[in-house]
Design an enzyme around this catalytic site. Structure first.
Site, PDB file in Angstrom:
ATOM      1  N   LYS A  40      46.435  42.554  37.077  1.00  0.00           N
ATOM      2  CA  LYS A  40      46.350  43.814  37.896  1.00  0.00           C
ATOM      3  C   LYS A  40      45.803  43.598  39.042  1.00  0.00           C
ATOM      4  O   LYS A  40      45.046  42.513  39.651  1.00  0.00           O
ATOM      5  CB  LYS A  40      45.306  44.674  36.909  1.00  0.00           C
ATOM      6  CG  LYS A  40      43.963  44.036  36.854  1.00  0.00           C
ATOM      7  CD  LYS A  40      43.392  44.650  35.630  1.00  0.00           C
ATOM      8  CE  LYS A  40      42.056  44.095  35.314  1.00  0.00           C
ATOM      9  NZ  LYS A  40      41.392  44.408  34.015  1.00  0.00           N
ATOM     10  N   ARG A 134      35.636  53.549  27.293  1.00  0.00           N
ATOM     11  CA  ARG A 134      36.272  53.640  28.650  1.00  0.00           C
ATOM     12  C   ARG A 134      37.769  54.170  28.073  1.00  0.00           C
ATOM     13  O   ARG A 134      37.792  55.230  27.452  1.00  0.00           O
ATOM     14  CB  ARG A 134      36.414  52.502  29.170  1.00  0.00           C
ATOM     15  CG  ARG A 134      36.126  52.451  30.700  1.00  0.00           C
ATOM     16  CD  ARG A 134      35.981  50.999  31.398  1.00  0.00           C
ATOM     17  NE  ARG A 134      37.091  50.205  30.977  1.00  0.00           N
ATOM     18  CZ  ARG A 134      37.221  48.997  31.439  1.00  0.00           C
ATOM     19  NH1 ARG A 134      36.662  48.476  32.302  1.00  0.00           N
ATOM     20  NH2 ARG A 134      38.169  48.195  30.887  1.00  0.00           N
ATOM     21  N   TYR A 250      25.522  44.427  66.112  1.00  0.00           N
ATOM     22  CA  TYR A 250      25.176  45.576  65.902  1.00  0.00           C
ATOM     23  C   TYR A 250      23.683  45.691  65.505  1.00  0.00           C
ATOM     24  O   TYR A 250      23.439  44.938  64.652  1.00  0.00           O
ATOM     25  CB  TYR A 250      25.912  46.528  64.706  1.00  0.00           C
ATOM     26  CG  TYR A 250      27.347  46.812  65.368  1.00  0.00           C
ATOM     27  CD1 TYR A 250      27.484  47.626  66.442  1.00  0.00           C
ATOM     28  CD2 TYR A 250      28.398  46.241  64.778  1.00  0.00           C
ATOM     29  CE1 TYR A 250      28.803  47.893  66.936  1.00  0.00           C
ATOM     30  CE2 TYR A 250      29.916  46.424  65.132  1.00  0.00           C
ATOM     31  CZ  TYR A 250      30.054  47.291  66.334  1.00  0.00           C
ATOM     32  OH  TYR A 250      31.257  47.863  66.716  1.00  0.00           O
ATOM     33  N   MET A 298      33.249  44.656  61.664  1.00  0.00           N
ATOM     34  CA  MET A 298      34.517  44.919  60.812  1.00  0.00           C
ATOM     35  C   MET A 298      35.507  43.585  60.983  1.00  0.00           C
ATOM     36  O   MET A 298      36.019  43.420  60.103  1.00  0.00           O
ATOM     37  CB  MET A 298      35.290  46.187  61.425  1.00  0.00           C
ATOM     38  CG  MET A 298      36.338  46.537  60.679  1.00  0.00           C
ATOM     39  SD  MET A 298      37.320  47.886  61.192  1.00  0.00           S
ATOM     40  CE  MET A 298      36.201  49.193  61.059  1.00  0.00           C
TER      41      MET A 298
HETATM   42  C1  LIG Z   1      40.928  43.357  33.472  1.00  0.00           C
HETATM   43  C2  LIG Z   1      41.028  43.250  31.813  1.00  0.00           C
HETATM   44  C3  LIG Z   1      41.114  41.748  31.310  1.00  0.00           C
HETATM   45  C4  LIG Z   1      40.523  40.789  32.144  1.00  0.00           C
HETATM   46  O1  LIG Z   1      39.166  40.897  32.251  1.00  0.00           O
HETATM   47  P1  LIG Z   1      38.409  39.610  33.057  1.00  0.00           P
HETATM   48  O2  LIG Z   1      37.026  39.817  32.647  1.00  0.00           O
HETATM   49  O3  LIG Z   1      38.816  39.508  34.252  1.00  0.00           O
HETATM   50  O4  LIG Z   1      38.796  38.144  32.353  1.00  0.00           O
HETATM   51  C5  LIG Z   1      41.194  41.993  30.033  1.00  0.00           C
HETATM   52  N1  LIG Z   1      41.666  42.903  29.281  1.00  0.00           N
HETATM   53  C6  LIG Z   1      41.565  44.198  29.916  1.00  0.00           C
HETATM   54  C7  LIG Z   1      41.615  45.641  28.885  1.00  0.00           C
HETATM   55  C8  LIG Z   1      41.188  44.293  31.085  1.00  0.00           C
HETATM   56  O5  LIG Z   1      41.192  45.550  31.745  1.00  0.00           O
END
Ligand SMILES: *Cc1c(COP(=O)(O)O)cnc(C)c1O
Length: 349
Positions: A40, A134, A250, A298
């Site tokens: 992702k 979540r 800055y 930046m």
């Molecule tokens: C992002 C994610 C992972 C990977 O987690 P890491 O801590 O980066 O290894 C695994 N399972 C779910 C559901 C996630 O959202």
């Protein structure tokens, strides 16, 4: 007239050998289970087009993204049926897209189960929320008839505190083991990167590392088996001489106490080199450490060139980006350091 822009003054290099070795190491640490890969957020900022082919060559077969918009890029390299979309569907349109491309929605609620079944159903994954609160079906929802109608490939849960020795890990493991009795599924999956180090009980059939693939170290005992994957470099675009009393950047947070030479580096917070490095960061040249002076801007930082007289405009410096050390120094999480890399730092092969 030329149409190609000249080469950039900063670069991200992704070490695909290290990435493949990290996957192999995590796959081995996963014991009888097989490691998948969380890709992702454009493979945690390092680039789907670079990371996914390397992971496929290493032997990875299960890929996890969060959004539907992320499917297409991954599907250039793997069969859509190997892609799991963790957020699942929010609308019938999402279900129609899932069916047309063949990627698996992760079903996280009874509402999503109904949406998916109304759209005709088919292979999907499902998430049980065992304590992170979540996304996911509650354990008391998994026995609902709607869930029984799902064709669940991977039945998952996600650990909240796998990077700590927390009692919550055992609690989530027990809730997951219990909830799986009520659902039909092909494979079980619980562990993220850190969860893999919690031991064989946590491995089930498929593990889901993300961070550790890309060189992050979620638990210190994993450090010896993981290599740095992302390497940053940037060019010196100007050098200048400061006199005693001259300030830098800055808000003038650094003032020279004597005559000194400094270099302006083409890297700033828009690139993910955040303001928390102001006055504490270091870049290196051939192993020599060059302190960051004053605020991060930046597009620029200013570094002390006292220790590197030979450096001039056009020379390149290395930005230390070992994620564990960088996180310790900056107070940022390793995840943020990776995914915060800016659009000017897209890796090329
Ligand atoms: C992002 C994610 C992972 C990977 O987690 P890491 O801590 O980066 O290894 C695994 N399972 C779910 C559901 C996630 O959202």
């Amino acid at each position: 007239m030329t149409s190609e822009p000249p080469p950039p003054t900063l670069r991200l290099t992704v070490d695909t050998d290290a990435l493949a070795e990290n996957w192999q190491a995590l796959n081995t640490m996963s014991g009888a289970a097989r490691a998948g890969a969380a890709v992702k957020a454009d493979a945690y900022g390092l680039g789907i087009d670079i990371c996914v082919p390397a992971l496929v060559d290493a032997g990875c077969r299960n890929f996890f993204v969060a959004h539907w918009s992320e499917v297409e890029a991954v599907a250039r390299y793997v069969a859509p049926a190997q892609i799991s979309v963790l957020h699942g569907p929010l609308t019938g349109e999402d279900c129609a897209y899932a069916k047309s491309v063949g990627a698996k929605p992760t079903i996280n609620s009874l509402h999503q189960a109904k949406l998916w079944l109304d759209a005709g159903g088919g292979p999907c994954d499902a998430m049980i929320d065992t304590g992170i609160n979540r996304l996911g079906l509650s354990p008391n929802e998994v026995a609902e008839p709607l869930v029984a109608q799902l064709e669940v490939d991977l039945l998952m849960s996600h650990l909240a505190s796998a990077d700590e020795d927390s009692a919550l890990n055992g609690v989530q493991l027990a809730r997951f083991a219990d909830a799986t009795n009520a659902v039909r599924y092909k494979y079980l999956s619980l562990a993220n990167s850190a969860g893999i180090a919690l031991g064989a009980n946590y491995h089930f059939d498929i593990t889901r590392p993300g961070l550790a693939l890309y060189g992050g170290v979620p638990r210190p005992e994993m450090a010896p088996d993981l290599r740095q994957v992302a390497h940053l470099q940037a060019a010196i675009i100007q050098t200048r001489q400061l006199s005693a009393g001259d300030s830098v950047g800055y808000n003038a947070t650094f003032t020279a106490s004597q005559t000194m030479r400094v270099g302006v580096i083409s890297l700033g917070y828009a690139d993910g080199y955040l303001r928390c490095w102001s006055g504490i960061g270091k870049v290196t040249y051939k192993g020599q450490s060059l302190p960051v002076l004053g605020r991060v801007s930046m597009d620029m930082i200013v570094v002390d060139l006292t220790a590197a007289e030979a450096l001039h405009e056009g020379d390149w410096v290395d930005i230390p980006w070992h994620l564990l050390d960088a996180a310790d120094q900056s107070g940022m999480s390793q995840y943020e350091l990776l995914t915060g890399l800016g659009p000017r730092l897209r890796a090329t092969r």
